[in-house]
Enzyme design. Structure first.
Site, PDB file in Angstrom:
ATOM      1  N   LEU A  68       0.880  -1.155   0.000  1.00 28.40           N
ATOM      2  CA  LEU A  68       0.000   0.000   0.000  1.00 28.40           C
ATOM      3  C   LEU A  68       0.923   1.212   0.000  1.00 28.40           C
ATOM      4  O   LEU A  68       1.792   1.327   0.857  1.00 28.40           O
ATOM      5  CB  LEU A  68      -0.842  -0.020   1.279  1.00 28.40           C
ATOM      6  CG  LEU A  68      -2.143   0.785   1.357  1.00 28.40           C
ATOM      7  CD1 LEU A  68      -2.871   0.445   2.643  1.00 28.40           C
ATOM      8  CD2 LEU A  68      -1.917   2.249   1.258  1.00 28.40           C
ATOM      9  N   SER A  69       0.732   2.112  -0.967  1.00 21.46           N
ATOM     10  CA  SER A  69       1.677   3.228  -1.106  1.00 21.46           C
ATOM     11  C   SER A  69       1.661   4.143   0.110  1.00 21.46           C
ATOM     12  O   SER A  69       0.681   4.225   0.838  1.00 21.46           O
ATOM     13  CB  SER A  69       1.341   4.043  -2.351  1.00 21.46           C
ATOM     14  OG  SER A  69       1.273   3.225  -3.482  1.00 21.46           O
ATOM     15  N   GLN A  70       2.767   4.853   0.260  1.00 18.70           N
ATOM     16  CA  GLN A  70       2.916   5.858   1.322  1.00 18.70           C
ATOM     17  C   GLN A  70       1.855   6.954   1.102  1.00 18.70           C
ATOM     18  O   GLN A  70       1.630   7.379  -0.027  1.00 18.70           O
ATOM     19  CB  GLN A  70       4.319   6.428   1.151  1.00 18.70           C
ATOM     20  CG  GLN A  70       4.718   7.508   2.087  1.00 18.70           C
ATOM     21  CD  GLN A  70       5.981   8.212   1.592  1.00 18.70           C
ATOM     22  OE1 GLN A  70       6.470   7.939   0.489  1.00 18.70           O
ATOM     23  NE2 GLN A  70       6.483   9.109   2.399  1.00 18.70           N
TER      24      GLN A  70
END
Ligand code: SAH
Length: 218
Positions: A68-70
């Site tokens: 899950l992206s930053q």
């Protein structure tokens, strides 16, 4: 756009506001984006064992070797799209569905493609839980885009190809914008704007994404 988000209750408003403050300090300027980042509950897009870390500004594992992206990069890419006020947005790499949920609050219709079926199933369940209805999901190799639904005013790629696939540029509407991480070990965030048959490309900042892969996983 969807109605009010449901299922937010679990995290305190304070925790989410701290994240918003950090995003503002990192250079996110759009109030609309910051507001949505403060509303979408990131913890429900993570496994329970990790959900206590949901409001840290860091990428987190979601299984199948994916992340899950930053929050910063989610906000940044969303902000780049928003400048062009797209109605329809194609997302490649649904993953957890978190970026999808953020997009759904700002744009009319989202189309999102994911190659790993179990991730797509979980994302679908979470979006349903939040009562988000303006998202269409597809299980496929998104490298070719989603030609039947195009052209799109905005395209966002959340896994890194070696270069922007030509098929995606073909599916970009006139006046539209594409944002994508590009490269292998050294990646850069790229913005491509379409003016008629001209493509204006800008390289923005270093990023770190999982690679865009071919084929599907059932
Ligand atoms: N936006 C996601 C990021 C997930 S990581 C989130 O917020 O959770 C990138 C995702 O892209 C992974 O789920 C990966 O399976 C997917 N992906 C990689 N290559 C793909 C391709 N060719 N087509 C569709 N999805 C792809």
């Amino acid at each position: 756009m969807s109605g009010p988000l449901q299922g937010i209750g679990m995290t305190s408003r304070r925790t989410r506001m701290r994240l918003v403050q950090r995003l503002r300090e990192s250079g996110i300027e759009s109030d609309a984006v910051l507001e949505v980042m403060g509303q979408v509950p990131r913890h429900i897009f993570l496994d329970e064992a990790l959900s206590h870390r949901a409001y840290e500004d860091t990428s987190l594992p979601i299984g199948h070797g994916q992340t899950l992206s930053q929050p910063y990069i989610v906000a940044r890419m969303t902000e780049l799209l928003l400048r062009h006020e797209p109605a329809s947005v194609l997302e490649l790499g649904t993953g957890s569905g978190y970026q999808t949920a953020v997009l759904s609050q700002l744009f009319e219709q989202i189309y999102s493609v994911e190659r790993i079926k179990p991730l797509q199933d979980r994302a679908r369940e979470r979006l349903r839980q939040l009562n988000i209805r303006n998202v269409l999901l597809k299980h496929a190799d998104g490298g070719m885009g989603w030609p039947e639904r195009g052209p799109f005013d905005g395209i966002i790629v959340t896994a890194a190809p070696m270069d922007v696939p030509g098929e995606l540029l073909d599916q970009l509407a006139d006046g539209g914008v594409l944002v994508a991480p590009v490269g292998e070990e050294r990646q850069v965030l790229v913005e491509v704007m379409r003016h008629g048959n001209q493509f204006e490309r800008r390289e923005l900042e270093p990023v770190h994404f999982v690679p865009l892969l071919g084929g599907v996983v059932r």
